[in-house]
Enzyme design. Structure first.
Site, PDB file in Angstrom:
ATOM      1  CE  LYS A 123       4.483   5.019  -1.729  1.00 53.64           C
ATOM      2  NZ  LYS A 123       3.713   4.394  -0.942  1.00 53.64           N
TER       3      LYS A 123
HETATM    4  C1  LIG Z   1       2.320   3.960  -1.237  1.00 54.05           C
HETATM    5  C2  LIG Z   1       1.665   2.839  -0.544  1.00 54.05           C
HETATM    6  C3  LIG Z   1       0.543   2.376  -1.174  1.00 54.05           C
HETATM    7  C4  LIG Z   1      -0.077   2.909  -2.373  1.00 54.05           C
HETATM    8  O1  LIG Z   1       0.671   2.804  -3.613  1.00 54.05           O
HETATM    9  P1  LIG Z   1       0.180   3.499  -4.892  1.00 54.05           P
HETATM   10  O2  LIG Z   1       1.181   3.325  -5.796  1.00 54.05           O
HETATM   11  O3  LIG Z   1       0.355   5.032  -4.359  1.00 54.05           O
HETATM   12  O4  LIG Z   1      -1.230   3.384  -5.344  1.00 54.05           O
HETATM   13  C5  LIG Z   1      -0.009   1.124  -0.519  1.00 54.05           C
HETATM   14  N1  LIG Z   1       0.626   0.720   0.495  1.00 54.05           N
HETATM   15  C6  LIG Z   1       1.608   1.344   1.233  1.00 54.05           C
HETATM   16  C7  LIG Z   1       2.171   0.685   2.293  1.00 54.05           C
HETATM   17  C8  LIG Z   1       2.166   2.289   0.582  1.00 54.05           C
HETATM   18  O5  LIG Z   1       3.254   2.604   1.168  1.00 54.05           O
END
Ligand SMILES: *Cc1c(COP(=O)(O)O)cnc(C)c1O
Length: 481
Positions: A123
């Protein structure tokens, strides 16, 4: 480039520019913003881009989506965002300069490393850019924003590390008191920046989320105190994620005649939606492998054509917690494309979803169109996760985080001959120590900068589940308006 809503009409007056939608969330009609049409990349561009650094590639890709920030300013913003210092975490300088290097497990199977930003999860890739974009646009407009959010871990810390010290931005982040790991608490609560406010709510994550909704539904308060959000439906976050699909494609292929597959651990459908968009732009992606955990709403859809969001009570708490979703908030963007970009169809489908129901496309022509979009899917449960973490450690000498393990498990079920697969590494194992210990009987390594962070002084205010208490806290720190 103009943006339209997945539920909106196509009147010119309804179309928005990039900076007009940057600070907002949903469109006024409840839909999600998407480009009026997807910009295309030419073969000549791909040939040229293949040699680009991450920052140059980011500029090239984003320039296709942004036409209301002067190019020199946009270039400066991406250069400041994608630096080896921000995405290093103790790696050697060469790897750090690549920002999202590929780690090959065996020929034709690799990890696209997306988790070397400040909070050790992918993220950061988009959120760090968002921090710089917000500061830039707010300064131009002479405005400010107070971001209010609720988190059970990854999103909140990524938002705080992206916004810390940014002019014109304050972050009020609610988290469930005593329910995050000591490491997660330390990551967020040890921030001493004057514009970051950690609020621990004596309740569950859902209580925190309900407070955020209640405050945002008080339109008078929201307008007066400039309350905003940085949730996963934000268009700029999706756009920033498109970049690393290009970077991964170039790293994983030798020429632009080849195709590639990406396997994406998915929850809210944000990450893989960016892959879909890269593919629609003309990037030669042969397959998009969608991996879910026990919360298999999306796997069910791609197998059966039925989209059946669950209630929060039916959402499993799992060892890949960042994928514990009951509704995939970005999914509407893909469905808009699937139904031929007809907002009337999206409105009808989501009138059912928003009323707590489901929809079934299995008997419609849309479902027959689905293979055209390149998706396949699968699901991974706790026992699979442990087995995959062990397998990767024994065979490749690589320690995987729990979410990335879900991605690898499903990737192995869908490998295509003659096409490399890159699994998107969405977090580092250091974030999920407990499950790593369960799988391997040993602790994951921590990047040097994170060792002992639990010992740092913490800044957090603990409150009851009380909407007014949160409002008072905001007023106290922002000043009466
Ligand atoms: C947010 C997240 C996901 C999922 O991603 P999306 O964009 O919501 O599908 C998967 N793995 C981790 C470690 C995350 O922080």
């Amino acid at each position: 480039m103009r943006y339209i809503s997945t539920r909106g009409d196509a009147r010119q007056s309804q179309k928005k520019s990039f900076t007009e939608i940057l600070l907002g969330g949903l469109a006024p009609d409840g839909g999600l913003y998407l480009p009026e049409e997807y910009p295309q990349v030419t073969r000549a561009e791909l040939d040229q881009w293949r040699g680009y650094s991450y920052a140059d590639l980011a500029f090239a890709v984003l320039s296709k989506f942004v036409d209301d920030i002067p190019p020199a300013d946009l270039k400066a913003l991406v250069d400041k965002t994608y630096t080896a210092e921000v995405y290093c975490n103790g790696r050697d300088a060469g790897k750090a300069r690549e920002i999202t290097p590929v780690r090959w497990l065996e020929p034709g199977l690799g990890l696209l490393e997306l988790s070397n930003g400040p909070t050790l999860a992918f993220k950061d890739m988009a959120m760090q850019l968002l921090g710089n974009l917000f500061e830039y646009v707010l300064e131009k407009k002479g405005e400010e924003i107070n971001i209010l959010g609720a988190t059970s871990g990854d999103t909140g810390s990524a938002a705080e590390y992206a916004m810390r010290g940014k002019h014109g931005v304050r972050v009020f982040m609610l988290s469930p008191h005593g329910r995050m790991s000591a490491f997660q608490r330390a990551q967020m609560y040890s921030l001493q920046d004057a514009n970051i406010f950690n609020i621990a709510v004596r309740g569950m994550f859902d209580d925190a989320q309900d407070i955020v909704k209640a405050v945002s539904n008080d339109h008078e308060f929201k307008a007066r105190y400039k309350i905003g959000a940085v949730n996963s439906i934000n268009w700029a976050r999706v756009a920033a994620q498109v970049i690393y699909y290009f970077k991964g494609y170039f790293a994983g292929t030798k020429s632009n005649d080849e195709q590639i597959a990406f396997s994406v651990p998915s929850g809210n459908f944000g990450n893989i939606c960016a892959g879909h968009i890269a593919r629609m732009m003309g990037l030669p992606i042969g397959r998009l492998v969608l991996a879910t955990n026990e919360n298999d709403v999306l796997d069910e859809f791609f197998r059966t054509g039925v989209y059946r969001p669950r209630g929060t009570a039916d959402t499993w708490t799992t060892s890949s917690p960042s994928m514990d979703i009951s509704k995939a908030s970005n999914f509407e963007r893909f469905v808009f494309d699937l139904v031929g970009r007809d907002p009337a169809v999206v409105r009808e489908l989501w009138s059912k979803v928003d009323a707590g129901g489901s929809f079934d496309l299995s008997a419609t022509p849309y479902f027959s169109e689905l293979p055209k979009f390149g998706f396949v899917s699968g699901k991974s449960v706790h026992a699979d996760r442990l087995a995959t973490i062990r397998h990767a450690y024994e065979h490749y000498g690589v320690m995987l985080d729990t979410h990335t393990a879900d991605g690898l498990k499903v990737a192995l079920e869908h490998r295509a001959k003659g096409m490399s697969t890159l699994v998107l590494e969405t977090a580092l194992p250091a974030k999920f120590e407990e499950t790593i210990v369960e799988a391997l009987g040993r602790r994951p390594e921590r990047p040097a900068a994170m060792i002992g962070i639990e010992e740092l002084p913490q800044r957090v205010e603990v409150i009851d589940v009380d909407v007014d208490a949160v409002k008072r806290l905001i007023v106290r720190n922002v000043g009466e308006r």
